[in-house]
Design an enzyme around this catalytic site. Structure first.
Site, PDB file in Angstrom:
ATOM      1  N   ASP A 216      18.560  34.432  17.220  1.00 27.77           N
ATOM      2  CA  ASP A 216      19.740  33.939  16.505  1.00 27.77           C
ATOM      3  C   ASP A 216      20.980  33.970  17.390  1.00 27.77           C
ATOM      4  OD1 ASP A 216      18.164  33.478  14.339  1.00 27.77           O
ATOM      5  OD2 ASP A 216      19.306  34.687  12.931  1.00 27.77           O
ATOM      6  N   HIS A 249      16.927  30.929  13.745  1.00 25.50           N
ATOM      7  CA  HIS A 249      17.934  29.888  13.966  1.00 25.50           C
ATOM      8  C   HIS A 249      17.726  29.165  15.292  1.00 25.50           C
ATOM      9  CE1 HIS A 249      20.965  30.069  10.681  1.00 25.50           C
ATOM     10  NE2 HIS A 249      20.360  31.219  10.457  1.00 25.50           N
ATOM     11  N   ASP A 673      26.634   8.513  11.638  1.00 25.03           N
ATOM     12  CA  ASP A 673      27.824   8.082  12.384  1.00 25.03           C
ATOM     13  C   ASP A 673      27.591   8.313  13.874  1.00 25.03           C
ATOM     14  OD1 ASP A 673      30.345   7.325  13.178  1.00 25.03           O
ATOM     15  OD2 ASP A 673      31.261   9.243  12.647  1.00 25.03           O
ATOM     16  N   ASN A 715      40.703   1.580   1.796  1.00 22.38           N
ATOM     17  CA  ASN A 715      41.423   0.417   2.316  1.00 22.38           C
ATOM     18  C   ASN A 715      40.624  -0.881   2.192  1.00 22.38           C
ATOM     19  OD1 ASN A 715      39.463   0.968   4.161  1.00 22.38           O
ATOM     20  ND2 ASN A 715      40.854   1.309   5.895  1.00 22.38           N
TER      21      ASN A 715
END
Length: 751
Positions: A216, A249, A673, A715
């Site tokens: 980790d 992790h 993205d 927008n």
């Protein structure tokens, strides 16, 4: 005059005697006062300890609930991989490359990093290979100055690290005969300051100061890339004196949720994809365990009743890219659909149902995709690790399917003459009963690694599914004693759990938990610690706390700060489950009075949130009481609100789903993205959200999704500003807003 003087003297003497009597109370009064003060102090400290303990429970419960959410997200990634239509024509997206990596010839070339040029304007550290002490010192100095290592050096460092790790065994054996002491460190989680403090107090890694870092290294903290680069650099510099174990992790799916993937892509926008793929390979090559003097076993999580160190030494660890993804062939052998129908029939004859499962869920696949995946699996044995991952509701756990005693095949009689040995597998929002096959070699290897990386000790004997965390198992003192006795060991050192003092002993001193990230939950919440072992193999603990402000705070101030942070997180959790909680409250309030009893209120919270918390103790911090002593349950949500007002056309259930899965959606959109512009097309938003809602089983029609997309496109340019989207679905604490406004008004008055 003489008589007058005598009278005056006698008066003064009597006054002095009276003052002395007042100043010197009787011993009985003194003892009574001391007892009263001591009683008051003990009560004060007891109340403070209660606050400290439930604060800790809140932090830990929410953390482990987040890990269960991660299992659901990993399942969605597999589902998305199977169903996501390529919206770009320039090759597979990052999800595909991470979940089912295709071998990239560019990354396999030994000189791939040489094609990357370093501009003259680069002011960061410059290193050369093989590394020297001056190179590691340069890295230390640069990271202290907030500098970033160039992508070329990172890729070269990872390539050299991968070459070294390929030569290392699964279980590393060390001896104290060649050194004075060995230092063992626990979780760092991207805390560079903790790592630098350890090096300052204990010395830099060297032949005289060997280290073991027990997994980790990354995620949660903001300096994960710097931490892991330093650890890998010292591993290359001192391969015989620097040792790294894999943690849960060191897993690319965990990295997607807990920050490491995002950190890499932000710091290395041009070559982030290549760096992440290299990290994925390096993490899978990290050793699983370390043994010191054949007496002390060091693993990240723990053990189970099936842990076999000899078998663990023989597995091909690099094939398990992620412990969150169940080996595909194991689940493909099971007819999930048919077994789901069988499970319904069996459950109809038996009302009882296991509270947890040691298996995982595989999403539906189209026949063509399933055939394509099978061909890829046969062509490349490494593809077997890119298996479907698990997802479960909070009542089930991602753990390896297990024979007794961790989980026994449940027998459900369908008739008096027949019985079935079945395994409970999460299938959408329910549990399916499937025949329990004999586990193949690949599944056995996966189970061993999952238990090593994810398990936690418990005080009760036996081995059971770790339903609280969602992975691995709980192992009792009998399991520890059996494993140590079987292999001639005397001590198990593990990490994986944050401890307030940085370490903890359990199982009659046979298990030590060491955690090296201080201030893990909140400033002042916990200390960090490390262990030093000499030839006598007696552990000595060293504690520390990285903070500039904690030392100036009193104990009460530290507890108050941590408590406030924990309650904020808990209120956000309540807000994210508002509709479910309101439904539960209203079941106990048929007359719509807005009030329920304290017991009913606590029961609803426990059943909906599934957090192991003392709700009655926390009640004064979360809700108001009515004059008759009942709970005004709507007051649970009055202190929190949305970040920005939503369009009234947005369906409430859709809005709440977005609040609840905001973190997961942020991860998915950041992957979509690709150019990091902060904008995604409405079509991408619609397509992804339809898959996400279908995977979660949320009944939301396309019209509601389109309305949500149009309302977020502020927008009206056909793209969604992701920052504004996240702001709209952020939980805001109204008290914070009031404090902010009052501070602003104070400043204006002063001006």
């Amino acid at each position: 005059m003489g008589c007058g003087t005598s009278v005056a003297i006698e008066t003064q003497v009597k006054k002095l005697e009276t003052d002395e009597a007042v100043k010197s109370p009787s011993p009985a009064l003194t003892i009574k006062a001391a007892v009263l003060i001591q009683r008051w102090y003990r009560r004060y400290m007891a109340r403070l300890e209660i606050r400290r303990r439930y604060t800790w429970n809140i932090f830990q419960s929410i953390e482990y609930a987040g890990e269960q959410d991660q299992l659901q997200l990993s399942s969605f990634f597999t589902y998305m991989l199977d169903n996501f239509t390529q919206l770009h024509g320039n090759g597979p997206d990052l999800i595909s490359q991470l979940l089912d990596p295709v071998i990239d010839p560019w990354l396999d070339r030994e000189t791939c990093y040489k094609t990357i040029s370093i501009p003259e304007s680069y002011t960061g550290p410059r290193i050369s290979f093989p590394l020297s002490v001056s190179d590691t010192n340069a890295l230390l100095s640069a990271f202290k100055e907030q500098q970033i290592l160039h992508a070329r050096y990172v890729l070269q460092l990872l390539y050299e690290t991968k070459k070294l790790l390929k030569q290392m065994p699964n279980v590393v054996h060390l001896s104290t005969s060649y050194t004075k002491e060995i230092t063992i460190c626990g979780d760092l989680h991207g805390r560079l300051d903790d790592l630098l403090l350890i090096f300052y107090k204990n010395g830099l890694p060297s032949a005289e100061t060997p280290y073991i870092f027990n997994g980790d290294f990354v995620d949660r903290g903001k300096k994960s890339i710097e931490v892991v680069i330093l650890l890998f650099a010292y591993l290359l510099l001192y391969p015989d004196h620097m040792h790294l174990n894999r943690g849960n992790h060191e897993d690319y799916i965990m990295n997607l949720r807990y920050g490491f993937t995002k950190e890499v892509m932000q710091k290395y926008k041009t070559h982030g994809r290549e760096i992440l793929q290299q990290f994925q390979d390096v993490f899978s090559l990290l050793p699983i365990a370390t043994v010191i003097d054949a007496k002390i076993l060091i693993v990240h999580g723990g053990v189970s009743d099936q842990t076999d160190l000899e078998f663990l030494s023989s597995i091909e660890r690099h094939k398990v890219k992620s412990a969150l993804r169940f080996p595909r062939r194991s689940l493909e052998q099971l007819d999930i659909g048919q077994s789901h129908r069988l499970g319904k029939r069996l459950r109809s004859t038996d009302g009882s149902r296991p509270s947890s499962s040691r298996s995982i869920f595989e999403s539906h696949r189209t026949p063509s995709l399933r055939k394509r995946r099978c061909r890829f699996s046969r062509q490349d044995s490494g593809a077997s690790t890119s298996s479907s991952s698990s997802s479960s509701s909070s009542c089930s756990s991602l753990c390896s399917p297990r024979t007794p005693s961790c989980i026994s095949p449940q027998t459900y009689p369908s008739s008096p003459s027949t019985s079935y040995n079945v395994l409970q597998v999460p299938f959408l929002d329910s549990l399916s009963s499937v025949p329990l096959p004999s586990p193949p070699q690949q599944e056995q290897e996966w189970k061993q690694i999952v238990d090593i990386l994810w398990s936690d000790p418990k005080t009760q004997e036996g081995c059971s599914p770790n339903t609280f965390r969602g992975g691995g198992c709980y192992f009792g003192p009998d399991i520890t004693h059996r494993l140590l006795h079987q292999h001639g060991l005397q001590l198990l050192i593990r990490s994986h759990e944050c401890k307030q003092e940085g370490y903890e002993l359990c199982h009659n001193g046979q298990v030590i938990t060491i955690f090296s990230a201080s201030n893990y939950y909140e400033e002042g919440s916990n200390r960090g610690a490390y262990i030093k072992l000499g030839k006598e193999l007696i552990p000595r603990f060293y504690q520390y706390q990285v903070s500039r402000t904690t030392r100036r705070l009193t104990l009460t101030q530290r507890v108050c700060a941590a408590e406030s942070s924990a309650l904020r997180a808990l209120k956000e959790k309540l807000f994210a489950h508002r509709s479910e909680l309101m439904t539960g409250f209203q079941q106990y309030d048929p007359n719509a009075t807005g009030c329920v009893s304290v017991g009913e209120w606590a029961k609803v919270l426990a059943s909906v949130l599934r957090l192991d918390l003392p709700w009655r103790t926390l009640r004064p911090h979360l809700v108001h009481l009515a004059p008759d002593g009942s709970v005004e349950y709507q007051s649970c949500f009055e202190d929190v609100g949305t970040g920005a007002p939503l369009s009234p056309q947005v369906a409430p259930n859709l809005a709440e789903t977005l609040f609840r899965y905001r973190t997961d959606i942020e991860i998915i959109f950041n992957i979509i993205d690709k150019d990091h512009s902060g904008l995604i097309s409405i079509e991408e938003f619609r397509h992804t959200w339809r898959l996400f809602s279908a995977h979660l089983g949320v009944a939301i029609d396309d019209r509601a999704i389109d309305e949500l997309a149009r309302s977020i496109d502020f927008n009206k340019d056909g793209s969604i500003d992701f920052t504004e989207f996240l702001e709209a679905f952020r939980v805001v604490h109204k008290l914070d807003i009031k404090d902010h406004l009052s501070e602003k008004m104070d400043k204006e008055r002063c001006a």
